[in-house]
Design a protein around this motif. Structure first.
Motif, PDB file in Angstrom:
ATOM      1  N   THR A 132     -38.703 -95.826 -99.890  1.00 16.79           N
ATOM      2  CA  THR A 132     -38.704 -96.963-100.813  1.00 16.79           C
ATOM      3  C   THR A 132     -38.485 -98.340 -99.897  1.00 16.79           C
ATOM      4  N   LEU A 133     -39.361 -99.080-100.305  1.00 12.44           N
ATOM      5  CA  LEU A 133     -39.492-100.545 -99.695  1.00 12.44           C
ATOM      6  C   LEU A 133     -38.199-101.400-100.199  1.00 12.44           C
ATOM      7  N   THR A 134     -37.430-101.966 -99.567  1.00 15.23           N
ATOM      8  CA  THR A 134     -36.531-102.936-100.047  1.00 15.23           C
ATOM      9  C   THR A 134     -36.714-104.231 -99.504  1.00 15.23           C
ATOM     10  N   THR A 135     -37.315-104.436 -98.196  1.00 13.80           N
ATOM     11  CA  THR A 135     -37.541-105.759 -97.759  1.00 13.80           C
ATOM     12  C   THR A 135     -39.207-105.893 -97.346  1.00 13.80           C
ATOM     13  N   THR A 136     -39.484-107.045 -97.027  1.00 13.36           N
ATOM     14  CA  THR A 136     -41.104-107.343 -96.927  1.00 13.36           C
ATOM     15  C   THR A 136     -41.175-107.196 -95.378  1.00 13.36           C
ATOM     16  N   PRO A 137     -42.047-106.258 -94.824  1.00  7.90           N
ATOM     17  CA  PRO A 137     -42.386-106.184 -93.527  1.00  7.90           C
ATOM     18  C   PRO A 137     -43.380-106.932 -93.246  1.00  7.90           C
ATOM     19  N   ASP A 138     -43.323-107.491 -91.929  1.00  6.87           N
ATOM     20  CA  ASP A 138     -44.380-108.530 -91.324  1.00  6.87           C
ATOM     21  C   ASP A 138     -45.542-107.785 -90.750  1.00  6.87           C
ATOM     22  N   LEU A 139     -46.632-107.249 -91.413  1.00  9.06           N
ATOM     23  CA  LEU A 139     -47.836-106.679 -91.115  1.00  9.06           C
ATOM     24  C   LEU A 139     -48.931-107.481 -90.984  1.00  9.06           C
ATOM     25  N   PRO A 140     -49.612-107.443 -89.909  1.00  6.36           N
ATOM     26  CA  PRO A 140     -50.890-108.060 -89.548  1.00  6.36           C
ATOM     27  C   PRO A 140     -52.024-107.506 -90.548  1.00  6.36           C
ATOM     28  N   SER A 141     -53.158-108.654 -90.490  1.00  2.28           N
ATOM     29  CA  SER A 141     -54.240-107.785 -91.342  1.00  2.28           C
ATOM     30  C   SER A 141     -54.704-106.773 -90.739  1.00  2.28           C
ATOM     31  N   SER A 142     -54.767-106.626 -89.446  1.00  2.00           N
ATOM     32  CA  SER A 142     -55.348-105.301 -88.675  1.00  2.00           C
ATOM     33  C   SER A 142     -54.503-104.158 -89.046  1.00  2.00           C
ATOM     34  N   TRP A 143     -53.334-104.069 -89.472  1.00  4.27           N
ATOM     35  CA  TRP A 143     -52.656-103.134 -90.103  1.00  4.27           C
ATOM     36  C   TRP A 143     -52.962-102.772 -91.517  1.00  4.27           C
ATOM     37  N   TRP A 144     -53.502-103.514 -92.455  1.00  4.81           N
ATOM     38  CA  TRP A 144     -53.876-103.118 -93.586  1.00  4.81           C
ATOM     39  C   TRP A 144     -55.453-102.568 -93.457  1.00  4.81           C
ATOM     40  N   THR A 145     -56.210-103.075 -92.604  1.00  3.29           N
ATOM     41  CA  THR A 145     -57.529-102.470 -92.198  1.00  3.29           C
ATOM     42  C   THR A 145     -57.510-101.108 -91.768  1.00  3.29           C
ATOM     43  N   ALA A 146     -56.557-100.822 -90.802  1.00  2.65           N
ATOM     44  CA  ALA A 146     -56.383 -99.512 -90.311  1.00  2.65           C
ATOM     45  C   ALA A 146     -55.798 -98.688 -91.198  1.00  2.65           C
ATOM     46  N   LEU A 147     -55.042 -99.069 -92.063  1.00  3.96           N
ATOM     47  CA  LEU A 147     -54.290 -98.073 -93.101  1.00  3.96           C
ATOM     48  C   LEU A 147     -55.788 -97.776 -93.941  1.00  3.96           C
ATOM     49  N   ARG A 148     -56.483 -98.694 -94.616  1.00  3.82           N
ATOM     50  CA  ARG A 148     -57.490 -98.497 -95.525  1.00  3.82           C
ATOM     51  C   ARG A 148     -58.519 -97.453 -94.660  1.00  3.82           C
ATOM     52  N   LEU A 149     -58.802 -97.671 -93.462  1.00  2.00           N
ATOM     53  CA  LEU A 149     -59.808 -96.852 -92.978  1.00  2.00           C
ATOM     54  C   LEU A 149     -59.440 -95.429 -92.678  1.00  2.00           C
ATOM     55  N   ALA A 150     -58.042 -95.342 -92.387  1.00  2.00           N
ATOM     56  CA  ALA A 150     -57.428 -93.966 -92.465  1.00  2.00           C
ATOM     57  C   ALA A 150     -57.301 -93.179 -93.544  1.00  2.00           C
ATOM     58  N   LEU A 151     -57.168 -93.926 -94.731  1.00  2.00           N
ATOM     59  CA  LEU A 151     -57.212 -93.323 -96.205  1.00  2.00           C
ATOM     60  C   LEU A 151     -58.839 -92.859 -96.523  1.00  2.00           C
ATOM     61  N   ASP A 152     -59.423 -94.041 -96.133  1.00  2.00           N
ATOM     62  CA  ASP A 152     -61.027 -93.779 -96.571  1.00  2.00           C
ATOM     63  C   ASP A 152     -61.518 -92.296 -95.919  1.00  2.00           C
ATOM     64  N   ASP A 153     -61.208 -92.273 -94.515  1.00  2.00           N
ATOM     65  CA  ASP A 153     -61.517 -91.171 -93.783  1.00  2.00           C
ATOM     66  C   ASP A 153     -60.683 -89.975 -94.084  1.00  2.00           C
ATOM     67  N   THR A 154     -59.702 -89.875 -94.575  1.00  2.00           N
ATOM     68  CA  THR A 154     -59.089 -88.744 -95.078  1.00  2.00           C
ATOM     69  C   THR A 154     -59.603 -88.296 -96.297  1.00  2.00           C
ATOM     70  N   ALA A 155     -60.001 -89.202 -97.052  1.00  2.00           N
ATOM     71  CA  ALA A 155     -60.819 -88.812 -98.507  1.00  2.00           C
ATOM     72  C   ALA A 155     -61.948 -87.934 -98.306  1.00  2.00           C
ATOM     73  N   THR A 156     -62.517 -87.928 -97.182  1.00  2.00           N
ATOM     74  CA  THR A 156     -63.867 -87.604 -96.893  1.00  2.00           C
ATOM     75  C   THR A 156     -63.703 -86.105 -96.371  1.00  2.00           C
ATOM     76  N   VAL A 157     -62.623 -85.775 -96.157  1.00  2.00           N
ATOM     77  CA  VAL A 157     -62.504 -84.322 -95.508  1.00  2.00           C
ATOM     78  C   VAL A 157     -62.271 -83.248 -96.717  1.00  2.00           C
ATOM     79  N   ALA A 158     -63.310 -82.257 -96.430  1.00  2.00           N
ATOM     80  CA  ALA A 158     -63.511 -81.079 -97.444  1.00  2.00           C
ATOM     81  C   ALA A 158     -62.142 -79.873 -97.276  1.00  2.00           C
TER      82      ALA A 158
END
Length: 207
Positions: A37-63
């Protein structure tokens, strides 16, 4: 995929259970959260969010035929923890990490830990899970809803949120995630378009 490299796998079994041990590279960075559970706001760059989205999108394609959750559990748990009437059939299923929370993510450079539960889940499950684990930090809730708006704003995303909420409310019966219980109930009421109980109307982190 931004995860530690898998080095070895060892399968073994006894008369009842089958087991798998996996050996990954050591990672010398700490996870973002000390708990899921998150309790404080982490300082995450935009590149982190892009990398997370790409990882989840790639995972979703795995049969796969592996499952993070299944219909039998949803049929049992969703009415129990969300009330009735409730739709328990997922609009669609895709492959998910299955345990996406803040103790399984590093930053500012993304690594994703704890892959043993990956498998099929309702579409949007990973985004819904990290959203649910962020309900104590309203600013992060807004960021996640913006980053995953195309998922969470759909009917599939709404259903995935209800699944994540169900699982976390179920965990509270074992004494886990108790701080999230009221925000989860508020969010569920919002998604289901039900009246929020008066005892919850001032609780942080709702919808």
């Amino acid at each position: 995929m931004p995860r530690p490299r898998l080095r070895e796998v060892h399968d073994f079994a006894d008369q009842v259970w089958e087991y798998r041990a996996e050996l990954y590279d050591h990672v010398a960075v700490r996870p973002i959260g000390r708990s899921p559970t998150l309790t404080t706001t982490p300082d995450l760059p935009s590149s982190w969010w892009t990398a997370l989205r790409l990882a989840l999108d790639d995972t979703a394609t795995v049969a796969t035929d592996r499952r993070t959750t299944d219909q039998q559990y949803l049929d049992w748990a969703m009415p129990r923890f969300l009330g009735t009437p409730i739709e328990t059939r997922a609009p669609s299923w895709t492959t998910a990490h299955g345990d996406l929370h803040w103790a399984n993510l590093t930053g500012p450079r993304l690594k994703i830990f704890d892959w043993e539960g990956w498998g099929l889940a309702p579409t949007g499950y990973d985004a819904a899970t990290i959203h649910s684990y962020s309900l104590l930090v309203p600013g992060m809730v807004i960021r996640i809803r913006n980053e995953f708006a195309d998922i969470l704003s759909t009917e599939s995303g709404r259903f995935a949120e209800l699944v994540a909420i169900t699982e976390l409310l179920h965990s509270t019966t074992r004494g886990d995630n108790l701080r999230l219980a009221d925000p989860l109930r508020r969010r569920a009421a919002h998604l289901l378009r039900r009246a929020v109980p008066s005892s919850l109307r001032t609780t942080a982190g709702g919808g």
